[in-house]
Scaffold this motif. Structure first.
Motif, PDB file in Angstrom:
ATOM      1  N   ARG A   8       0.852  -1.183   0.000  1.00  0.00           N
ATOM      2  CA  ARG A   8       0.000   0.000   0.000  1.00  0.00           C
ATOM      3  C   ARG A   8       0.891   1.238   0.000  1.00  0.00           C
ATOM      4  O   ARG A   8       2.092   1.153   0.231  1.00  0.00           O
ATOM      5  N   LYS A   9       0.282   2.369  -0.242  1.00  0.00           N
ATOM      6  CA  LYS A   9       0.993   3.640  -0.124  1.00  0.00           C
ATOM      7  C   LYS A   9       0.504   4.310   1.153  1.00  0.00           C
ATOM      8  O   LYS A   9      -0.595   4.856   1.205  1.00  0.00           O
ATOM      9  N   ILE A  10       1.320   4.216   2.196  1.00  0.00           N
ATOM     10  CA  ILE A  10       0.940   4.698   3.523  1.00  0.00           C
ATOM     11  C   ILE A  10       1.796   5.904   3.903  1.00  0.00           C
ATOM     12  O   ILE A  10       3.016   5.900   3.733  1.00  0.00           O
ATOM     13  N   ILE A  11       1.132   6.934   4.423  1.00  0.00           N
ATOM     14  CA  ILE A  11       1.825   8.107   4.948  1.00  0.00           C
ATOM     15  C   ILE A  11       1.545   8.201   6.447  1.00  0.00           C
ATOM     16  O   ILE A  11       0.390   8.066   6.876  1.00  0.00           O
ATOM     17  N   HIS A  12       2.597   8.391   7.218  1.00  0.00           N
ATOM     18  CA  HIS A  12       2.422   8.687   8.638  1.00  0.00           C
ATOM     19  C   HIS A  12       2.806  10.144   8.842  1.00  0.00           C
ATOM     20  O   HIS A  12       3.948  10.536   8.587  1.00  0.00           O
ATOM     21  N   VAL A  13       1.839  10.965   9.257  1.00  0.00           N
ATOM     22  CA  VAL A  13       2.088  12.386   9.490  1.00  0.00           C
ATOM     23  C   VAL A  13       2.153  12.631  10.995  1.00  0.00           C
ATOM     24  O   VAL A  13       1.268  12.197  11.742  1.00  0.00           O
ATOM     25  N   ASP A  14       3.196  13.317  11.432  1.00  0.00           N
ATOM     26  CA  ASP A  14       3.412  13.575  12.853  1.00  0.00           C
ATOM     27  C   ASP A  14       3.743  15.055  13.028  1.00  0.00           C
ATOM     28  O   ASP A  14       4.743  15.541  12.499  1.00  0.00           O
ATOM     29  N   MET A  15       2.898  15.786  13.756  1.00  0.00           N
ATOM     30  CA  MET A  15       3.162  17.196  14.021  1.00  0.00           C
ATOM     31  C   MET A  15       4.416  17.331  14.885  1.00  0.00           C
ATOM     32  O   MET A  15       4.654  16.522  15.781  1.00  0.00           O
ATOM     33  N   ASP A  16       5.210  18.353  14.625  1.00  0.00           N
ATOM     34  CA  ASP A  16       6.478  18.535  15.335  1.00  0.00           C
ATOM     35  C   ASP A  16       6.258  19.217  16.685  1.00  0.00           C
ATOM     36  O   ASP A  16       5.785  20.352  16.739  1.00  0.00           O
ATOM     37  N   ALA A  17       6.614  18.475  17.782  1.00  0.00           N
ATOM     38  CA  ALA A  17       6.493  19.025  19.147  1.00  0.00           C
ATOM     39  C   ALA A  17       5.171  19.781  19.288  1.00  0.00           C
ATOM     40  O   ALA A  17       5.149  20.957  19.672  1.00  0.00           O
ATOM     41  N   PHE A  18       4.079  19.102  19.007  1.00  0.00           N
ATOM     42  CA  PHE A  18       2.788  19.744  18.750  1.00  0.00           C
ATOM     43  C   PHE A  18       2.343  20.738  19.820  1.00  0.00           C
ATOM     44  O   PHE A  18       2.174  21.933  19.555  1.00  0.00           O
ATOM     45  N   TYR A  19       2.133  20.287  21.057  1.00  0.00           N
ATOM     46  CA  TYR A  19       1.608  21.184  22.094  1.00  0.00           C
ATOM     47  C   TYR A  19       2.525  22.385  22.291  1.00  0.00           C
ATOM     48  O   TYR A  19       2.068  23.534  22.364  1.00  0.00           O
ATOM     49  N   ALA A  20       3.826  22.119  22.386  1.00  0.00           N
ATOM     50  CA  ALA A  20       4.787  23.204  22.612  1.00  0.00           C
ATOM     51  C   ALA A  20       4.840  24.143  21.408  1.00  0.00           C
ATOM     52  O   ALA A  20       4.957  25.366  21.568  1.00  0.00           O
ATOM     53  N   SER A  21       4.742  23.593  20.210  1.00  0.00           N
ATOM     54  CA  SER A  21       4.775  24.423  19.001  1.00  0.00           C
ATOM     55  C   SER A  21       3.547  25.316  18.905  1.00  0.00           C
ATOM     56  O   SER A  21       3.637  26.455  18.441  1.00  0.00           O
ATOM     57  N   VAL A  22       2.399  24.805  19.346  1.00  0.00           N
ATOM     58  CA  VAL A  22       1.183  25.629  19.371  1.00  0.00           C
ATOM     59  C   VAL A  22       1.388  26.821  20.296  1.00  0.00           C
ATOM     60  O   VAL A  22       1.037  27.961  19.966  1.00  0.00           O
ATOM     61  N   GLU A  23       1.971  26.557  21.470  1.00  0.00           N
ATOM     62  CA  GLU A  23       2.189  27.638  22.435  1.00  0.00           C
ATOM     63  C   GLU A  23       3.182  28.671  21.886  1.00  0.00           C
ATOM     64  O   GLU A  23       2.993  29.876  22.068  1.00  0.00           O
ATOM     65  N   VAL A 156       8.194   4.503  11.390  1.00  0.00           N
ATOM     66  CA  VAL A 156       9.626   4.613  11.665  1.00  0.00           C
ATOM     67  C   VAL A 156      10.241   5.729  10.820  1.00  0.00           C
ATOM     68  O   VAL A 156      11.043   6.543  11.304  1.00  0.00           O
ATOM     69  N   ALA A 157       9.830   5.808   9.553  1.00  0.00           N
ATOM     70  CA  ALA A 157      10.412   6.773   8.625  1.00  0.00           C
ATOM     71  C   ALA A 157      10.100   8.215   8.995  1.00  0.00           C
ATOM     72  O   ALA A 157      10.891   9.123   8.728  1.00  0.00           O
ATOM     73  N   SER A 158       8.958   8.444   9.636  1.00  0.00           N
ATOM     74  CA  SER A 158       8.556   9.824   9.956  1.00  0.00           C
ATOM     75  C   SER A 158       9.478  10.481  10.974  1.00  0.00           C
ATOM     76  O   SER A 158       9.491  11.706  11.101  1.00  0.00           O
ATOM     77  N   ASP A 159      10.256   9.687  11.700  1.00  0.00           N
ATOM     78  CA  ASP A 159      11.183  10.230  12.705  1.00  0.00           C
ATOM     79  C   ASP A 159      12.545  10.609  12.114  1.00  0.00           C
ATOM     80  O   ASP A 159      13.321  11.329  12.750  1.00  0.00           O
ATOM     81  N   ILE A 160      12.832  10.130  10.914  1.00  0.00           N
ATOM     82  CA  ILE A 160      14.195  10.234  10.385  1.00  0.00           C
ATOM     83  C   ILE A 160      14.601  11.676  10.097  1.00  0.00           C
ATOM     84  O   ILE A 160      15.726  12.086  10.418  1.00  0.00           O
ATOM     85  N   ASN A 161      13.729  12.453   9.476  1.00  0.00           N
ATOM     86  CA  ASN A 161      14.079  13.823   9.103  1.00  0.00           C
ATOM     87  C   ASN A 161      13.313  14.872   9.908  1.00  0.00           C
ATOM     88  O   ASN A 161      13.046  15.971   9.428  1.00  0.00           O
ATOM     89  N   LYS A 162      12.946  14.532  11.136  1.00  0.00           N
ATOM     90  CA  LYS A 162      12.294  15.496  12.019  1.00  0.00           C
ATOM     91  C   LYS A 162      13.298  16.542  12.491  1.00  0.00           C
ATOM     92  O   LYS A 162      14.473  16.212  12.679  1.00  0.00           O
ATOM     93  N   PRO A 163      12.842  17.783  12.733  1.00  0.00           N
ATOM     94  CA  PRO A 163      11.498  18.300  12.450  1.00  0.00           C
ATOM     95  C   PRO A 163      11.383  18.851  11.025  1.00  0.00           C
ATOM     96  O   PRO A 163      12.392  19.104  10.372  1.00  0.00           O
ATOM     97  N   ASN A 164      10.134  19.023  10.586  1.00  0.00           N
ATOM     98  CA  ASN A 164       9.812  19.662   9.304  1.00  0.00           C
ATOM     99  C   ASN A 164      10.500  18.982   8.132  1.00  0.00           C
ATOM    100  O   ASN A 164      11.117  19.625   7.278  1.00  0.00           O
ATOM    101  N   GLY A 165      10.405  17.652   8.087  1.00  0.00           N
ATOM    102  CA  GLY A 165      10.980  16.905   6.972  1.00  0.00           C
ATOM    103  C   GLY A 165      10.169  15.660   6.673  1.00  0.00           C
ATOM    104  O   GLY A 165       9.178  15.373   7.352  1.00  0.00           O
ATOM    105  N   GLN A 166      10.576  14.920   5.677  1.00  0.00           N
ATOM    106  CA  GLN A 166       9.909  13.657   5.380  1.00  0.00           C
ATOM    107  C   GLN A 166      10.908  12.674   4.794  1.00  0.00           C
ATOM    108  O   GLN A 166      11.981  13.053   4.323  1.00  0.00           O
ATOM    109  N   LYS A 167      10.540  11.394   4.856  1.00  0.00           N
ATOM    110  CA  LYS A 167      11.417  10.345   4.365  1.00  0.00           C
ATOM    111  C   LYS A 167      10.569   9.270   3.690  1.00  0.00           C
ATOM    112  O   LYS A 167       9.594   8.777   4.279  1.00  0.00           O
ATOM    113  N   THR A 168      10.927   8.915   2.476  1.00  0.00           N
ATOM    114  CA  THR A 168      10.254   7.848   1.752  1.00  0.00           C
ATOM    115  C   THR A 168      11.142   6.615   1.708  1.00  0.00           C
ATOM    116  O   THR A 168      12.328   6.706   1.366  1.00  0.00           O
TER     117      THR A 168
END
Length: 369
Positions: A8-23, A156-168
């Motif tokens: 399948r073609k699966i994307i995992h999206v993860d907001m960067d340091a979400f609560y703290a970034s909102v503040e 697993v891939a969503s953590d590789i280029n954090k923050p504000n990045g992506q990995k395929t």
């Protein structure tokens, strides 16, 4: 490499340091500074930390007191969950522009299946890039993403280029990627399990792959089969828009430690009332009652009892929780109590879904990532 299971073609999206970034976004004076969402007192707990704070070892679930010792300039802000939910809904609406197969894991992360998508875009990589840009334009916040053939690798891939990045991780790269992956990076391998694996000479996916299914079953129980398959790129779990809960619970952290079971009974009654409300709202019942006890030194103890019938009413939940409370003496004063109900009447439906996954026709898809 050709896989003999559905890709399948699966994307995992993860907001960067979400609560703290909102503040930091809502209060520009906090930008670039170490921020922790939560309480800074001895009894306080960090819910989230900005990347500036993480450089000092500040992490979620850490005592506010210890966090402040690690980072004397740390700024604590009270959580605003209504605001986080508001932004989370905005982000989720962006996901739905591309697919209805969205499985939220929390307010700040979700899986998306874009194998067939509303935009007719064959590239999951480009879709992830578009989504991240739209999130930034709409909310002013950044997100990271992982893209691959299944949920496990995408996570697993969503953590590789954090923050504000992506990995395929393309299909032909999956096996090599997993073989070279540090075992600590495997989703589902916690600190205790990683230490156990180290003692067994398992440091990478390649080391894990050398172990037989029988060995992993015997050493890690039910998780052994999971480890055996994921290191081979096998993870057939579908993106489920409506996740079936495995347990429902409620808990309370007290302003002052409780040192006697007598003082805890009133609190347990309130917790049982809240749990009953949640169960009835979801029309769920369960058989296994678990009492959660967190002591003043932050150590955690759980006690469980499985009944021969389903329950959802406060009186039976409370009666069982009391029995568990008196099951063994307390080792210290208590800062948190919680009650959860597992072995739910939704698990039959879950089992049927899992059987459907296993019985589905195996197909080989041609992918353009």
């Amino acid at each position: 490499m050709a896989f003999d299971f559905p890709l399948r073609k699966i994307i995992h999206v993860d907001m960067d340091a979400f609560y703290a970034s909102v503040e930091q976004h809502d209060n520009p004076e906090l930008k670039g500074k170490p921020v922790a969402v939560g309480g800074g007192s001895k009894r306080g707990v960090v819910s989230a930390a900005s990347y500036e704070a993480r450089k000092y070892g500040v992490r979620s679930a850490m005592s506010g007191y210890i966090a402040k010792k690690n980072c004397p300039d740390l700024i604590f802000v009270r959580p605003r969950f209504d605001r986080y939910k508001e932004i989370s809904l905005q982000v989720r609406n962006i996901f739905f522009e591309y697919t209805d197969l969205v499985e939220p894991l929390s307010l700040d992360e979700a899986y998306l299946d874009v194998t067939q998508n509303k935009k007719g875009n064959p590239s999951a990589t480009l879709i992830a890039k578009e989504i991240r840009q739209k999130i930034l334009d709409k909310t002013g916040l950044t997100a990271s993403a992982g893209i691959s053939i299944n949920k496990f690798i995408a996570k697993v891939a969503s953590d590789i280029n954090k923050p504000n990045g992506q990995k395929t991780i393309n299909p032909e790269e999956v096996i090599t990627f997993l073989e070279n992956l540090d075992i600590r990076k495997f989703y589902g391998v916690g600190k205790v399990t990683a230490e156990k694996m180290y003692k067994l000479g398992i440091f990478t996916g390649s080391d894990l792959k050398q172990k037989s299914l029988e060995f992993l079953d015997e050493t890690f129980g039910k998780s052994g089969r999971y480890y055996y398959h994921v290191v081979r790129g096998i993870h057939t779990s579908e993106v489920k828009p409506h996740r079936i809960p495995k347990s429902v619970g409620a808990e309370r952290t007290f302003s002052e430690n409780l040192s006697s079971e007598i003082f805890m009974l009133e609190r347990l009654e309130n917790i049982a009332s809240e749990l009953e409300r949640r169960l009835q709202k979801s029309k769920i019942a369960g058989k296994t009652v678990t009492l959660k006890i967190k002591y003043s030194d932050f150590t955690l103890n759980t006690r469980s009892k499985t009944l021969p019938y389903y329950i959802s009413n406060k009186s039976l939940i409370l009666e069982t929780a009391k029995e568990l409370l008196y099951q063994a003496p307390l080792k210290d004063s208590v800062r948190l109590l919680g009650i959860s109900l597992g072995n739910l009447n939704t698990e039959k439906e879950q089992a049927e879904e899992e059987k459907k996954e296993k019985d589905e026709i195996l197909v080989q898809l041609r992918f353009d990532f």
